[in-house]
Design an enzyme around this catalytic site. Sequence first.
Site, short mmCIF file in Angstrom:
data_model
loop_
_atom_site.label_atom_id
_atom_site.label_comp_id
_atom_site.label_asym_id
_atom_site.label_seq_id
_atom_site.Cartn_x
_atom_site.Cartn_y
_atom_site.Cartn_z
N CYS B 77 0.84 -1.20 0.00
CA CYS B 77 0.00 0.00 0.00
C CYS B 77 0.88 1.26 0.00
O CYS B 77 1.63 1.49 -0.95
CB CYS B 77 -0.98 -0.05 1.17
SG CYS B 77 -2.32 1.15 1.04
N HIS B 175 -3.80 -5.01 -0.26
CA HIS B 175 -3.38 -5.53 1.04
C HIS B 175 -3.47 -7.05 1.02
O HIS B 175 -4.56 -7.59 1.27
CB HIS B 175 -4.29 -4.98 2.14
CG HIS B 175 -4.03 -3.55 2.48
ND1 HIS B 175 -3.07 -3.16 3.38
CD2 HIS B 175 -4.58 -2.41 2.01
CE1 HIS B 175 -3.04 -1.84 3.47
NE2 HIS B 175 -3.95 -1.35 2.64
N GLU B 177 -2.56 -9.06 3.18
CA GLU B 177 -2.90 -9.55 4.53
C GLU B 177 -4.39 -9.45 4.82
O GLU B 177 -4.88 -10.01 5.80
CB GLU B 177 -2.09 -8.78 5.58
CG GLU B 177 -2.57 -7.37 5.91
CD GLU B 177 -2.14 -6.29 4.91
OE1 GLU B 177 -1.68 -6.63 3.79
OE2 GLU B 177 -2.28 -5.10 5.25
#
Lengths: 251, 193
Positions: B77, B175, B177
């Site tokens: 990001c 992202h 994650e």
Amino acid sequence: MLTKRIIPCLDIKNGRTVKGVNFVDLRDAGDPVELAKLYAENGADELVFLDISATEERRKTLIDLVLRVAENVNIPFTVGGGISSVEDVDVLLKSGADKVSVNSSAVKNPQLINDLSAKFGSQCVVVAIDAKQINGQWKVHLVGGKVPTDLNLFEWAKEVEQRGAGEILFTSMDNDGTKDGFANEALAKLSTELNIPIIASGGAGKIAHFTDTFIKGKADAALAASVFHFKEIEINDLKEVLRTNNIPVRL
Amino acid sequence: MEIAIIDYGAGNIQSIKFAFQRIGINPVLTHNSETILKADKVIFPGVGEASSAMKKLKATGLDVLIPTLNQPVLGICLGMQLMCKFSEEGNTNGLGIFDAEVKKFSNKVKVPQIGWNQISALKTDLFDGISENEYMYLVHSFYAPICSETIAISNYELDYSSALQKENFYGTQFHPEKSSSAGQRVLENFLKL
């Protein structure tokens, strides 16, 4: 293509889910983490946890919950309820929340929105607005819709956008709990007049209501609680229908 | 395997730590140069505003260290955007690893872009086993244009780089994650680089 989001909302009291849930396959349906994992596996795009506990230990309990959710769930989640300061937000984000939502505290202290977006970035600041119509005017309400204010929904929404909100979660108190559909006219007006994403909330009863809120209400995301908790609507089934209506979804 | 997540006070690094823990790796959160230099893999996260994040990097000397790293580095990001040479956000000079100038989406679209978007034209082993048009979670107001270092493309207002790569440096605008099992696969792939 950016997809429309489906967001189950979990009400939390003292670290447990409040609204009755109907998940026979869950070991502990009162455990928000178990429920969150199941929603993530079943196609939810995001989750919202709304803390409604009022005890002195609420802060610590909520932080523990946020940590457990972040540990176990691999989709984004927002935490709301009783957040009133930069410090509150700091600890929630550090514990793994992706976004926070502020509601009454932003009405009482609008500068909070500026402070939060300056410190943490607009992307994690969701401003929740509860409103209902009084004499044909949409008025912002506080305390879960119980206390009316003089604020006009659309003026307040524009103000929070200017102050740095990244998203608006609009709940129509006129529609909430009715299962008659979302407040699409007001939603479409918000979505057209503002340039940040709008999350529709309040009124979901059947799949067609979601189709309507994305098409007629121009919503960017739709939030619901009981239709998901009671398995009246399965998220994957909902998304299949949305896709056949040419609404972009993640499937 | 030692995974270092650079901790410079910009962003939600718990989520990245937890994502690695879910795949059985316990990463270290650090801003210590020696720890970062010794790590097998380095994660460079970032959420927030570019110029203030860059100031934090400078205050710790990480702005000098990061471009000299030789092991695989993954910017996520804002981390990816700071690895570019410049960002319109706060008119910030970045680390200059990627030859891209980060720009803001226009008001023809809602800003920030928040949600799940598709990635396509996938290149490099970072995307091994990831289907074209897979969905990833993104939250951003600024974007890196398409350039020779683009290894994934998304579309919002226009086609832009949702991932970049140069030598040992990788960056994702999305992202991983937070991007469900597909995102986890990207992290697993990164560990194999």
